[in-house]
Design an enzyme around this catalytic site. Structure first.
Site, mmCIF file in Angstrom:
data_model
loop_
_atom_site.group_PDB
_atom_site.id
_atom_site.type_symbol
_atom_site.label_atom_id
_atom_site.label_comp_id
_atom_site.label_asym_id
_atom_site.label_seq_id
_atom_site.Cartn_x
_atom_site.Cartn_y
_atom_site.Cartn_z
ATOM 1 N N ARG A 170 0.843 -1.211 0.000
ATOM 2 C CA ARG A 170 0.000 0.000 0.000
ATOM 3 C C ARG A 170 0.873 1.254 0.000
ATOM 4 O O ARG A 170 0.601 2.213 -0.724
ATOM 5 C CB ARG A 170 -0.925 0.005 1.226
ATOM 6 C CG ARG A 170 -1.980 -1.086 1.189
ATOM 7 C CD ARG A 170 -2.909 -1.009 2.393
ATOM 8 N NE ARG A 170 -3.761 -2.187 2.435
ATOM 9 C CZ ARG A 170 -3.788 -3.072 3.432
ATOM 10 N NH1 ARG A 170 -3.030 -2.889 4.502
ATOM 11 N NH2 ARG A 170 -4.584 -4.111 3.378
ATOM 12 N N ASP A 217 -15.949 -2.353 -4.569
ATOM 13 C CA ASP A 217 -16.028 -3.607 -3.824
ATOM 14 C C ASP A 217 -17.470 -4.095 -3.873
ATOM 15 O O ASP A 217 -18.392 -3.282 -3.934
ATOM 16 C CB ASP A 217 -15.581 -3.436 -2.370
ATOM 17 C CG ASP A 217 -15.148 -4.758 -1.745
ATOM 18 O OD1 ASP A 217 -13.928 -5.005 -1.666
ATOM 19 O OD2 ASP A 217 -16.025 -5.550 -1.351
ATOM 20 N N ASP A 224 -6.428 -6.226 -6.059
ATOM 21 C CA ASP A 224 -6.019 -7.079 -4.932
ATOM 22 C C ASP A 224 -7.189 -7.992 -4.541
ATOM 23 O O ASP A 224 -7.874 -7.751 -3.550
ATOM 24 C CB ASP A 224 -5.602 -6.181 -3.748
ATOM 25 C CG ASP A 224 -5.293 -6.991 -2.499
ATOM 26 O OD1 ASP A 224 -4.875 -8.155 -2.631
ATOM 27 O OD2 ASP A 224 -5.481 -6.450 -1.387
ATOM 28 N N CYS A 244 -3.363 -13.857 -3.288
ATOM 29 C CA CYS A 244 -3.115 -14.407 -1.946
ATOM 30 C C CYS A 244 -3.423 -15.905 -1.912
ATOM 31 O O CYS A 244 -3.593 -16.483 -0.845
ATOM 32 C CB CYS A 244 -3.931 -13.652 -0.903
ATOM 33 S SG CYS A 244 -5.705 -13.737 -1.187
#
Length: 398
Positions: free
Chosen positions: A215, A253, A302, A342
């Site tokens: 970030r 989102d 991300d 991830c």
């Protein structure tokens, strides 16, 4: 009697002790003499590991029903696994974290790398969130909680025992407040910016400390830039970019709760006028923006893990390729793209290959400026390179 006399003995198959003796923290079930006595051992209990010739290898927690049957706690077979065992490891972990990220907001315990296999602890000032992911840690829970209390006297402890790895260990899934109460929006201090986490309902443990350094890296490009933050969740990338002087930030989102946390952060950092919040599905939103001819100087993608297990590897890998293609299309010429995975089943070479293919599919060229991983408060055990789950690429596109 020595401490080790209290623990039952677990024998390894002939010549299967070398890896453990060399420092590997795991013993697989096929390396153990799995006789009736071994199968009858309490789930998650502490055992004395010994080689076939009787050579002591240390103490471990043991679960006869899992692929990783034993997880080494200490090489010293005479060490007592008690409050002071945990206190020593906690003190070392706190000392390291306060050197790395002073101020009490970080991943405090990262399993094997901190000498506490199966345990994750995130620290939010005087609030702790723990995940006990193995039967061994679950069995040691009373001592662990006492040690956390003694070391940090937290105001609240939340057990986020709802991770799928607990099912493999035959453990129930549940979120428990050991003590509270807990504010709905818990303040998080990171990179000189203020955010909010939802520890009970949020994703994983409520905040992703692992992206802290990434970030900061992206915020360095923010000044005067148009920024797009996909999968923005609580605004870790986007709100920080706005605080660092971005001209405008679009945060996308699909989670209502994530958007609420991000807009709360924008408000408290006084950057709301430069932030736009979009509740939407990432791929559809990227298609829509590309169709409108929208271009951004900095794009962050991300996503949550696309590959939850080995069987998802094919479709999940293609998901990263598609994400790279869609994200690349909205990056302005000379602009920057940060894309992350991830999924620990996707290694860096596979991830890099999918990103490269995605750029080709999107008819974009560019260069990789940095390949990154998790922040330093997520250390990796030297014998478990596969546990470095987070991969990121920073690219500049032509």
């Amino acid at each position: 009697a020595t401490a080790s006399a209290m623990h039952p003995e677990l024998k390894l198959q002939p010549s299967h002790h070398r890896r453990v003796r060399a420092g590997h923290p795991w013993v697989f079930s096929n390396e153990v003499v799995m006789d009736a006595a071994a199968k009858a051992l309490p789930q998650g209990g502490v055992v004395r590991l010994v080689a076939a010739n009787g050579e002591p290898l240390g103490l471990a927690t043991f679960n006869a029903h899992t692929l990783i049957a034993a997880r080494v706690l200490t090489r010293n077979s005479d060490e007592a696994i008690d409050a002071s065992f945990f206190a020593t490891r906690l003190a070392a972990a706190v000392k390291l974290r306060e050197r790395l990220h002073p101020g009490g907001f970080y991943r405090l315990i990262h399993a094997e790398a901190d000498g506490l296999p199966g345990l994750i602890v995130d620290r939010y000032g005087d609030v702790l969130v723990a995940q006990l992911n193995t039967a061994g840690m679950e069995a040691l829970r009373p001592i662990l909680v006492a040690a956390l209390d003694a070391a940090l006297s937290p105001r609240a402890i939340v057990l986020r025992n709802d991770s799928p790895s607990r099912q493999l260990e035959g453990l129930p899934l549940k979120v428990e407040m050991l003590r509270g109460p807990l504010p709905a929006d818990l303040p998080v201090h990171e990179n000189g910016c203020r955010f909010f986490a939802d520890l009970g309902e949020g994703q994983k443990t409520g905040w992703f400390f692992d992206q802290r350094e990434n970030r900061a890296m992206m915020a360095a490009f923010a000044s005067g830039a148009r920024v797009l933050d996909m999968y923005a969740y609580a605004g870790g990338f986007g709100v920080l970019a706005a605080q660092r002087g971005a001209a405008e930030v679009t945060l996308v989102d699909r989670s209502e709760r994530g958007i609420a946390l991000a807009s709360h952060a924008a408000e408290i950092n006084e950057v709301t006028p430069r932030c736009r919040f979009v509740k939407g599905e990432a791929f559809m939103e990227l298609e829509r923006l590309a169709g409108q001819g929208a271009r951004f100087d900095v794009v962050i993608a991300d996503p949550p893990a696309f590959v939850k297990s080995k069987k998802d590897l094919g479709p999940g890998a293609r998901g990263y390729r598609k994400l790279a293609r869609l994200a690349a299309r909205v990056v302005a010429p000379g602009g920057f793209l940060f894309i992350a995975s991830c999924s620990h089943h996707v290694d860096m070479p596979l991830f890099a290959e999918q990103v490269a293919r995605g750029l080709d599919d999107g008819e974009r060229t560019g260069r990789i400026l940095r390949s990154t991983g998790a922040a330093a408060d997520h250390p990796v055990h030297p014998h478990l390179p596969e546990s470095a789950y987070l991969k990121g690429q920073l690219l500049q596109l032509d």
